[in-house]
Design an enzyme around this catalytic site. Structure first.
Site, PDB file in Angstrom:
ATOM      1  N   ASP A  13      25.527 -33.344  77.519  1.00  0.00           N
ATOM      2  CA  ASP A  13      24.142 -33.813  77.478  1.00  0.00           C
ATOM      3  C   ASP A  13      23.148 -32.951  78.229  1.00  0.00           C
ATOM      4  O   ASP A  13      21.996 -33.357  78.402  1.00  0.00           O
ATOM      5  CB  ASP A  13      24.061 -35.247  78.007  1.00  0.00           C
ATOM      6  N   GLU A  14      23.527 -31.763  78.660  1.00  0.00           N
ATOM      7  CA  GLU A  14      22.539 -30.905  79.319  1.00  0.00           C
ATOM      8  C   GLU A  14      22.907 -29.439  79.147  1.00  0.00           C
ATOM      9  O   GLU A  14      24.070 -29.080  78.977  1.00  0.00           O
ATOM     10  CB  GLU A  14      22.373 -31.256  80.802  1.00  0.00           C
ATOM     11  N   ASP A  56      17.863 -32.008  79.649  1.00  0.00           N
ATOM     12  CA  ASP A  56      18.787 -33.049  80.112  1.00  0.00           C
ATOM     13  C   ASP A  56      18.510 -34.317  79.316  1.00  0.00           C
ATOM     14  O   ASP A  56      17.402 -34.859  79.357  1.00  0.00           O
ATOM     15  CB  ASP A  56      18.576 -33.291  81.608  1.00  0.00           C
TER      16      ASP A  56
END
Length: 372
Positions: free
Chosen positions: A117-118, A23
């Site tokens: 983003d993860e 993350d």
């Protein structure tokens, strides 16, 4: 307490799965600070600063003042008078995300992105033959920093639920490992708010029922949970025991492309809902473009504070191939739903009935409604 040091022999005991959840730390805001040195070390919010503005992302400097994503901009500015607002730049976030994805795929083909983003990674068998999931997580974070000048946090465990919890444990720029046999104990000590899907209203309800920690939740039988939480009960029952059997799905055929946002505070204001929908439209369109998808059904999902979910859909007879049309259909669905009977804690938007570029124009009567 899980230990945070690599141990290849212990990780080998994970059995069939070694899962990493990566993350990025305050991703949108961190990209802005990276690209504009004047913003570094200062409280930054990505989003609109006007009366109807909503915070899409906040830097860690802003979070210290209580600024959170999905918060009205006027509230954020009141909490942090020195807050600097910047407009989102999705092209920059998308490019950074591509670089990060390349790092993941250097180590494993089994990558399940959740957003820009993860992602989850299954490194049970890694490409470089490293063997230690913790070592791989450390290398991935180092490579991301070297290639993007951004920091990432990682959780390492034997299932997706625990890995995601672990990635949030030592943020920012940290690693946490939950080893076999430690999952139930780790979950037992967590405040119930840490469970994915448990928002402020749910937390309040659980506290009224005497549930404040994972241990309190594990003490309740399934009948009690179903009576009080309906379809959410089965998830809560498993989560309280650290159980999650979902595989990392790297190459599943998409039936829909979408995104959703869980709010830090429940919202019902029409203005806030409209602004939030605009942010979601931007994010969803990026995903549609990445998937090279086109579809015929747009679905709006809203989850109320009592956990009931409302979905509304619109289908058209042609392919929806532009951000403008996705947005238009989404806005129409929201306006039809207003005013809401109660506040919501989550909003999502998807495009379904997809074609990935190799199909003919579908027959009009072949549409199937695909809900979130």
């Amino acid at each position: 307490m899980p230990d945070h040091t690599p141990d290849k022999d212990d990780e080998a005991a994970m059995g069939l799965r070694k899962i990493i959840h990566v993350d990025m730390d305050a991703f949108f805001a961190s990209v802005e600070q990276r690209d504009n040195p004047e913003l570094r070390g200062k409280p930054v919010a990505v989003g609109g600063s006007g009366g109807r503005g909503v915070v899409a992302a906040a830097s860690y400097e802003a979070r210290k003042f209580g600024v959170k994503s999905a918060m009205p901009s006027v509230t954020a500015k009141r909490l942090c008078p020195d807050l600097i607002f910047v407009r989102h730049r999705f092209d920059a976030y998308k490019e950074a995300s591509r670089q990060i994805r390349a790092v993941f795929e250097h180590h494993t083909p089994h990558v399940e992105p959740l957003s820009l983003d993860e992602a989850y990674l299954d490194v049970t068998e890694d490409r470089l033959g490293i063997g230690s999931a913790t070592r791989i997580a450390d290398l991935i974070r180092q490579e991301i920093r070297a290639k993007t000048q951004l920091t990432a946090s990682a959780g390492v465990s034997y299932n997706k639920f625990l890995a995601k919890l672990a990635s949030d444990q030592n943020k920012p720029d940290g690693v946490c490992v939950i080893r076999p046999g430690q999952g139930a104990d780790f979950v037992a000590g967590l405040p119930i708010r840490r469970f994915h899907g448990v928002g402020p209203k749910a937390e309040e309800k659980m506290k009224r029922l005497g549930i404040e920690t994972g241990a309190d939740l594990a003490a309740k039988d399934i009948e009690f949970l179903r009576a009080n939480f309906g379809s959410f009960a089965d998830y809560l029952f498993r989560a309280a025991r650290g159980i999650d059997l979902r595989p990392v799905s790297a190459h599943r055929v998409r039936k829909s492309v979408g995104g959703e946002r869980t709010f830090s505070e429940d919202i019902s204001s029409g203005a806030m809902l409209r602004e939030t929908l605009e942010n979601i439209i931007d994010i969803v369109w990026e995903r549609i473009e990445n998937a090279k998808a086109r579809g015929r059904t747009v679905t709006l999902k809203m989850k109320y504070t009592d956990f009931q979910t409302m979905t509304r859909s619109k289908s058209v007879t042609h392919w929806v191939e532009s951000k403008e049309e996705v947005g238009k259909l989404g806005r129409e669905l929201l306006e039809e739903a207003l005013p809401l009977p109660m506040p919501i804690r989550l909003m999502g938007l998807t495009l379904s009935n997809l074609d990935h570029g190799d199909a003919k124009e579908p027959e009009k009567d072949s549409a199937q409604l695909s809900l979130l």
